[in-house]
Motif scaffolding. Sequence first.
Motif, PDB file in Angstrom:
ATOM      1  N   ARG A   1       0.907  -1.008  -0.052  1.00  0.00           N
ATOM      2  CA  ARG A   1      -0.096   0.096  -0.005  1.00  0.00           C
ATOM      3  C   ARG A   1       0.651   1.220  -0.174  1.00  0.00           C
TER       4      ARG A   1
ATOM      5  N   GLU B   1      -7.903  -3.989  -2.564  1.00  0.00           N
ATOM      6  CA  GLU B   1      -8.149  -2.738  -1.951  1.00  0.00           C
ATOM      7  C   GLU B   1      -7.892  -1.580  -3.273  1.00  0.00           C
TER       8      GLU B   1
ATOM      9  N   GLN C   1       1.008   3.929  -2.898  1.00  0.00           N
ATOM     10  CA  GLN C   1       0.653   5.526  -2.296  1.00  0.00           C
ATOM     11  C   GLN C   1       1.842   6.557  -2.532  1.00  0.00           C
TER      12      GLN C   1
ATOM     13  N   ILE D   1      -6.602   1.854  -4.017  1.00  0.00           N
ATOM     14  CA  ILE D   1      -5.499   2.678  -3.241  1.00  0.00           C
ATOM     15  C   ILE D   1      -5.780   3.942  -3.887  1.00  0.00           C
ATOM     16  N   HIS D   2      -5.760   5.273  -3.327  1.00  0.00           N
ATOM     17  CA  HIS D   2      -5.848   6.660  -3.857  1.00  0.00           C
ATOM     18  C   HIS D   2      -4.600   7.236  -3.707  1.00  0.00           C
ATOM     19  N   HIS D   3      -3.977   7.675  -4.722  1.00  0.00           N
ATOM     20  CA  HIS D   3      -2.684   7.980  -4.627  1.00  0.00           C
ATOM     21  C   HIS D   3      -2.566   9.485  -3.866  1.00  0.00           C
TER      22      HIS D   3
ATOM     23  N   SER E   1      -6.731   6.791  -8.864  1.00  0.00           N
ATOM     24  CA  SER E   1      -7.003   5.465  -7.799  1.00  0.00           C
ATOM     25  C   SER E   1      -6.856   4.461  -8.619  1.00  0.00           C
TER      26      SER E   1
END
Length: 135
Positions: A13, A128, A17, A130-132, A112
């Motif tokens: 993650r 999942e 990110q 994941i929003h950058h 995203s």
Amino acid sequence: SRFPATHLINQVRTDFQNARGMAIDPAGVTLHGFLGRDTKSGHSLMTPGRVRYGIRRVNGRNVLIRSTGAGSSEPAWLGISAFQIEALSESDSEDAALPQPETGGLPEVPLSIQVTMMGDRGQLLWQEVIHHHES
């Protein structure tokens, strides 16, 4: 103590990110961005770096390997059949393109993405969105 699976998922993650550039190919994914980390503690240093995730066959099992531009590699997950990344949005084209050093010459990471890991018995290991991180 933390479970290894929890530790791995946090690492993956964090890598996604903090990445600014990402290239997906049939053998895995290469990320470039602020991915440097302390080799002893494993804590993120937020320094530029490149990380590659790919599946390799080791002792008859598929293993997700995390390797760095510095030449180190470590097993990240044992018993994996698929590691898939799907863009849920385009990279933010309103802004000017990120400078080349930040992306390492790779395409920009979409805002995203969905990461899915499947086990070698077809089970869902982790999925999942994941929003950058905004830079």
